[in-house]
Design a protein around this motif. Structure first.
Motif, mmCIF file in Angstrom:
data_model
loop_
_atom_site.group_PDB
_atom_site.id
_atom_site.type_symbol
_atom_site.label_atom_id
_atom_site.label_comp_id
_atom_site.label_asym_id
_atom_site.label_seq_id
_atom_site.Cartn_x
_atom_site.Cartn_y
_atom_site.Cartn_z
ATOM 1 N N TYR A 81 0.935 -3.918 3.322
ATOM 2 C CA TYR A 81 -0.434 -3.854 2.813
ATOM 3 C C TYR A 81 -1.349 -3.477 3.966
ATOM 4 O O TYR A 81 -1.342 -4.123 5.010
ATOM 5 C CB TYR A 81 -0.831 -5.210 2.220
ATOM 6 N N MET A 82 -2.156 -2.441 3.791
ATOM 7 C CA MET A 82 -2.903 -1.860 4.901
ATOM 8 C C MET A 82 -4.403 -2.179 4.890
ATOM 9 O O MET A 82 -5.208 -1.412 5.404
ATOM 10 C CB MET A 82 -2.693 -0.340 4.903
ATOM 11 N N ARG A 83 -4.768 -3.308 4.309
ATOM 12 C CA ARG A 83 -6.176 -3.720 4.328
ATOM 13 C C ARG A 83 -6.295 -5.125 4.912
ATOM 14 O O ARG A 83 -5.341 -5.898 4.894
ATOM 15 C CB ARG A 83 -6.766 -3.728 2.924
ATOM 16 N N LYS B 226 -12.324 1.340 2.934
ATOM 17 C CA LYS B 226 -10.962 1.747 3.270
ATOM 18 C C LYS B 226 -10.181 0.644 3.958
ATOM 19 O O LYS B 226 -8.969 0.596 3.841
ATOM 20 C CB LYS B 226 -10.984 2.989 4.145
ATOM 21 N N ALA C 277 -0.944 -3.154 -5.801
ATOM 22 C CA ALA C 277 -1.094 -2.106 -4.791
ATOM 23 C C ALA C 277 -2.517 -1.581 -4.851
ATOM 24 O O ALA C 277 -3.172 -1.639 -5.894
ATOM 25 C CB ALA C 277 -0.096 -0.975 -5.022
ATOM 26 N N ASP C 278 -2.963 -1.041 -3.730
ATOM 27 C CA ASP C 278 -4.327 -0.529 -3.655
ATOM 28 C C ASP C 278 -4.400 0.992 -3.702
ATOM 29 O O ASP C 278 -5.458 1.561 -3.501
ATOM 30 C CB ASP C 278 -5.021 -1.058 -2.393
ATOM 31 N N ARG C 279 -3.284 1.627 -3.986
ATOM 32 C CA ARG C 279 -3.246 3.089 -4.114
ATOM 33 C C ARG C 279 -2.465 3.437 -5.373
ATOM 34 O O ARG C 279 -1.348 2.948 -5.554
ATOM 35 C CB ARG C 279 -2.570 3.719 -2.901
ATOM 36 N N ALA D 88 1.141 4.624 -4.808
ATOM 37 C CA ALA D 88 2.021 3.764 -4.003
ATOM 38 C C ALA D 88 3.373 3.612 -4.696
ATOM 39 O O ALA D 88 3.450 3.212 -5.854
ATOM 40 C CB ALA D 88 1.373 2.401 -3.779
ATOM 41 N N SER E 216 0.808 -1.217 0.000
ATOM 42 C CA SER E 216 0.000 0.000 0.000
ATOM 43 C C SER E 216 0.843 1.269 0.000
ATOM 44 O O SER E 216 0.311 2.351 -0.234
ATOM 45 C CB SER E 216 -0.906 0.039 1.241
ATOM 46 N N GLY E 217 2.119 1.152 0.289
ATOM 47 C CA GLY E 217 2.900 2.359 0.528
ATOM 48 C C GLY E 217 4.073 2.566 -0.405
ATOM 49 O O GLY E 217 4.052 2.177 -1.568
#
Length: 109
Positions: free
Chosen positions: A93-95, A65, A38-40, A43, A11-12
């Motif tokens: 990964y932030m999910r 989110k 990635a989800d952004r 990223a 995610s980052g």
């Protein structure tokens, strides 16, 4: 010895992924990264993968989110399956990972 085939989801900015790339390049990790997701869109992990010539996939989920919808997670699982990977690495990964992805890769995330 067979090299592990990896998918990396992040995610980052990609600092964990950069460490994985360094470990594979130096031979400390007998693996190849076949796909980075990635989800952004901003990223940094996507830029690092592009620069390394690794296939990327942007997961687009505007509704939630903290998790992906089952439909979007199913599409992600299909993309990872198509990459023929042995393991999935969550690198910053932030999910929350849910059943579509967990069911597709039991014990391999």
């Amino acid at each position: 010895m067979k090299r592990l085939q990896l998918a990396v989801i992040g995610s980052g900015k990609g600092s964990n992924f950069a460490s994985i790339l360094q470990a594979t390049a130096s031979g400390r990790l007998s693996a190849d990264v076949r796909l980075v997701a990635a989800d952004r869109p901003d990223a940094g992990i996507l830029d690092l993968a592009d620069n390394a010539g690794i296939e990327t996939y942007l997961v687009e989920e505007p509704r939630f989110k903290t998790k992906l919808s089952p439909e979007i997670e199913t599409i992600l699982a299909e993309r990872i399956t198509a990459a023929h990977v042995d393991l999935i690495v969550l690198a910053g990964y932030m999910r929350v990972i849910k059943s579509p992805l967990l069911d597709a890769f039991p014990g391999r995330i």
